[in-house]
Scaffold this motif. Structure first.
Motif, PDB file in Angstrom:
ATOM      1  N   GLN A 166       0.820  -1.213   0.000  1.00 23.32           N
ATOM      2  CA  GLN A 166       0.000   0.000   0.000  1.00 23.32           C
ATOM      3  C   GLN A 166       0.854   1.264   0.000  1.00 23.32           C
ATOM      4  N   ALA A 167       2.169   1.112   0.204  1.00 27.06           N
ATOM      5  CA  ALA A 167       3.059   2.270   0.260  1.00 27.06           C
ATOM      6  C   ALA A 167       3.993   2.298  -0.951  1.00 27.06           C
ATOM      7  N   VAL A 168       3.513   1.850  -2.113  1.00 24.93           N
ATOM      8  CA  VAL A 168       4.358   1.883  -3.304  1.00 24.93           C
ATOM      9  C   VAL A 168       4.681   3.331  -3.661  1.00 24.93           C
ATOM     10  N   PRO A 169       5.853   3.577  -4.259  1.00 22.41           N
ATOM     11  CA  PRO A 169       6.217   4.952  -4.616  1.00 22.41           C
ATOM     12  C   PRO A 169       5.231   5.614  -5.567  1.00 22.41           C
ATOM     13  N   ALA A 170       4.639   4.822  -6.456  1.00 23.49           N
ATOM     14  CA  ALA A 170       3.652   5.356  -7.397  1.00 23.49           C
ATOM     15  C   ALA A 170       2.804   4.197  -7.885  1.00 23.49           C
ATOM     16  N   PRO A 171       1.496   4.412  -8.135  1.00 21.00           N
ATOM     17  CA  PRO A 171       0.674   3.327  -8.654  1.00 21.00           C
ATOM     18  C   PRO A 171       1.047   3.011 -10.098  1.00 21.00           C
ATOM     19  N   GLY A 172       0.588   1.888 -10.564  1.00 17.76           N
ATOM     20  CA  GLY A 172       0.819   1.536 -11.967  1.00 17.76           C
ATOM     21  C   GLY A 172       2.035   0.670 -12.143  1.00 17.76           C
ATOM     22  N   GLY A 173       3.211   1.300 -12.217  1.00 14.92           N
ATOM     23  CA  GLY A 173       4.402   0.551 -12.561  1.00 14.92           C
ATOM     24  C   GLY A 173       5.038  -0.207 -11.414  1.00 14.92           C
ATOM     25  N   PHE A 174       4.716   0.119 -10.168  1.00 13.75           N
ATOM     26  CA  PHE A 174       5.311  -0.545  -9.014  1.00 13.75           C
ATOM     27  C   PHE A 174       4.332  -1.609  -8.516  1.00 13.75           C
ATOM     28  N   ARG A 175       4.675  -2.869  -8.742  1.00 13.19           N
ATOM     29  CA  ARG A 175       3.740  -3.946  -8.450  1.00 13.19           C
ATOM     30  C   ARG A 175       4.393  -5.031  -7.594  1.00 13.19           C
ATOM     31  N   PRO A 176       4.045  -5.106  -6.332  1.00 15.09           N
ATOM     32  CA  PRO A 176       4.448  -6.264  -5.534  1.00 15.09           C
ATOM     33  C   PRO A 176       3.508  -7.424  -5.857  1.00 15.09           C
ATOM     34  N   VAL A 177       4.063  -8.592  -6.151  1.00 15.05           N
ATOM     35  CA  VAL A 177       3.268  -9.730  -6.622  1.00 15.05           C
ATOM     36  C   VAL A 177       3.622 -10.957  -5.795  1.00 15.05           C
ATOM     37  N   LEU A 186       6.095 -17.533  -4.048  1.00 14.67           N
ATOM     38  CA  LEU A 186       7.170 -16.733  -4.635  1.00 14.67           C
ATOM     39  C   LEU A 186       6.785 -15.261  -4.572  1.00 14.67           C
ATOM     40  N   LEU A 187       7.676 -14.437  -4.050  1.00 14.56           N
ATOM     41  CA  LEU A 187       7.496 -12.985  -4.068  1.00 14.56           C
ATOM     42  C   LEU A 187       8.219 -12.412  -5.281  1.00 14.56           C
ATOM     43  N   HIS A 188       7.545 -11.522  -6.004  1.00 15.35           N
ATOM     44  CA  HIS A 188       8.127 -10.960  -7.231  1.00 15.35           C
ATOM     45  C   HIS A 188       7.813  -9.462  -7.304  1.00 15.35           C
ATOM     46  N   PRO A 189       8.630  -8.609  -6.659  1.00 15.84           N
ATOM     47  CA  PRO A 189       8.424  -7.163  -6.791  1.00 15.84           C
ATOM     48  C   PRO A 189       8.897  -6.684  -8.161  1.00 15.84           C
ATOM     49  N   PHE A 190       8.059  -5.913  -8.821  1.00 21.36           N
ATOM     50  CA  PHE A 190       8.240  -5.576 -10.233  1.00 21.36           C
ATOM     51  C   PHE A 190       8.039  -4.073 -10.390  1.00 21.36           C
ATOM     52  N   ALA A 191       9.008  -3.390 -10.992  1.00 20.13           N
ATOM     53  CA  ALA A 191       8.911  -1.929 -11.140  1.00 20.13           C
ATOM     54  C   ALA A 191       9.164  -1.515 -12.585  1.00 20.13           C
TER      55      ALA A 191
END
Length: 443
Positions: free
Chosen positions: A325-336, A361-366
């Motif tokens: 919920q504290a991503v730097p910006a919506p859209g491109g920053f996706r914790p999966v 599996l955790l996959h943080p994607f920016a």
């Protein structure tokens, strides 16, 4: 002067011999040819050989060896590492993207520059599929040889489990085959060892019957995230292996919690399985192509990583949702969060793929566009991985990380496999010609 003259002569001979194109700095087409999907990467190779068939690849390797140039390989898709290929030869396989399906044998031959989109379009009319990647732009060869965890792995196993044979050009510019009977030790090493042993000009893969595939994406308010993640967790735990998907936080304009449930079957069966999720309050429900379009990330700059998890207890769910919920910006920053298990666990043992027993599996994607955000994006990926440290298995899927150092390569291959892999490397690439990868040094 003599060295420049030799290089000029060799470059001229390469142009004459190649069916494909050759690009050098300052020439038309070079700037376009050197660009990669990740705008963070800005490299200037000495030569780019865009090959049209395996003979071109062998000729390009001979050219590089004659001039003592390092060799990098560009397959079909989205390798993250962005190797430092300045001054090297890049063997570009993107013209080699043919896919030939043998429906009677339930097998497919895929050339080294093909993407998952190419593969899916060829197999779909036959009701057949591989354990494919989640993004159609992913290059098949790099994905498969790196292990390959994808959208159907719970149903069919890892992509590399489908590998029947590989056609390679070696560091000596020889064309060889590897399968269970021919060069079996090399074939073993290719199950996770990636591009360390040669340039894969084609793969032959087993196919699985998949007459129907369905998916639904639910979008929920972020405060519902913990309930969504726990409900999704229980659906995967109690459901059949044909169930998969992901839970994530995504935009594009505001942060929402998304639950993507996939099913290797028809929509009626999917909706029955998805009832506990559908009962939760949600702001949108998307199916099929609609879901796929929303999940596609915009272009620009990119970074991501991955961690295999021992499980998904409630405490970890809360940690994940708080960070998300504290991503730097919506859209491109996706914790999966991605579920493994199923056919991944029961796949062939003994290959250098050490994460089969990881259930999650955790996959943080920016993805972002402004270079000023680089450090913020990299830190977000790094911190998201650090959050789950107490629940890490220690293994990592190499196809989901970039250049994170030799210890992470060891974690992706399995420490117990490393000496055997190093011996295979010594046999096929003793000079470490193929080093712009998750590198295995010859013993």
């Amino acid at each position: 002067m003599a060295t420049r003259s030799k290089a000029h002569t060799a470059l001229g001979a390469l142009r004459e011999d190649l069916t494909g194109e050759v690009f050098a700095p300052g020439e038309p087409g070079y700037e376009e040819a050197r660009l990669v999907f990740n705008a963070m990467i800005d490299r200037r190779p000495a030569v780019i050989a865009r090959c049209a068939h395996p003979a071109d690849v062998a000729r390009a390797v001979r050219f590089a060896r004659e001039l003592d140039l390092h060799i990098a390989v560009r397959g079909g898709g989205q390798g993250l590492a962005g190797a430092r290929v300045d001054g090297a030869l890049v063997v570009d396989l993107r013209r080699m993207h043919g896919v030939t399906v043998d429906p009677a044998a339930e097998a497919v031959r895929v050339e080294g520059g093909a993407t998952m989109g190419d593969l899916d379009r060829a197999t779909r009319p036959y009701g057949l599929a591989t354990a494919g990647a989640r993004a159609p732009a992913t290059g098949v060869a790099g994905f498969v040889l790196g292990g390959g965890t994808g959208r159907l792995d719970r149903a069919f196993g890892l992509a590399v489990d489908d590998l029947i044979g590989v056609e390679l050009v070696t560091a000596d510019a020889e064309r060889v085959h590897a399968n269970a009977d021919e060069n079996p030790e090399l074939f073993w090493a290719l199950h996770g060892g990636g591009g360390n042993f040669g340039i894969a000009t084609a793969l032959t893969l087993e196919l699985h019957e998949l007459p129907e595939f369905s998916e639904v994406l639910l979008l929920c308010l972020p405060e519902s995230g913990p309930d969504v993640v726990r409900t999704f967790r229980e659906l995967v735990r109690t459901g059949p292996d044909e169930v998969g998907g992901a839970v994530m936080y995504l935009g594009p304009d505001r942060v929402l919690c998304g639950a993507l449930l996939t099913y290797a079957g028809g929509e009626a069966g999917l909706r029955e399985l998805a009832e506990p999720l559908l009962a939760l309050p949600h702001t949108a429900e998307l199916t099929g192509a609609e879901a796929g379009r929303l999940l596609c990330s915009p272009g620009g700059r990119a970074h991501w990583s991955a961690e295999c998890l021992t499980g998904l207890p409630d405490e970890l769910v809360d940690v994940f949702c708080d960070r998300a919920q504290a991503v730097p910006a919506p859209g491109g920053f996706r914790p999966v969060l991605l579920p493994l298990g199923g056919a991944v666990v029961t796949g062939p043992a003994g290959y250098p793929v050490p994460y089969r027993d990881a259930p999650w599996l955790l996959h943080p994607f920016a993805r972002w566009t402004d270079p000023a955000d680089d450090e913020r994006a990299l830190a977000w990926v790094r911190d998201t991985c650090a959050d789950v440290r107490p629940w890490r298995t220690g293994a990592v899927p190499l196809d989901l990380i970039g250049d994170e150092g030799p210890e992470r390569v060891r974690a992706g291959l399995g420490a117990g496999n490393l000496l055997r892999l190093e011996k295979v490397k010594r046999r096929w690439d003793p000079d470490n010609v193929f080093r712009f990868n998750h590198n295995i040094a010859p013993v």
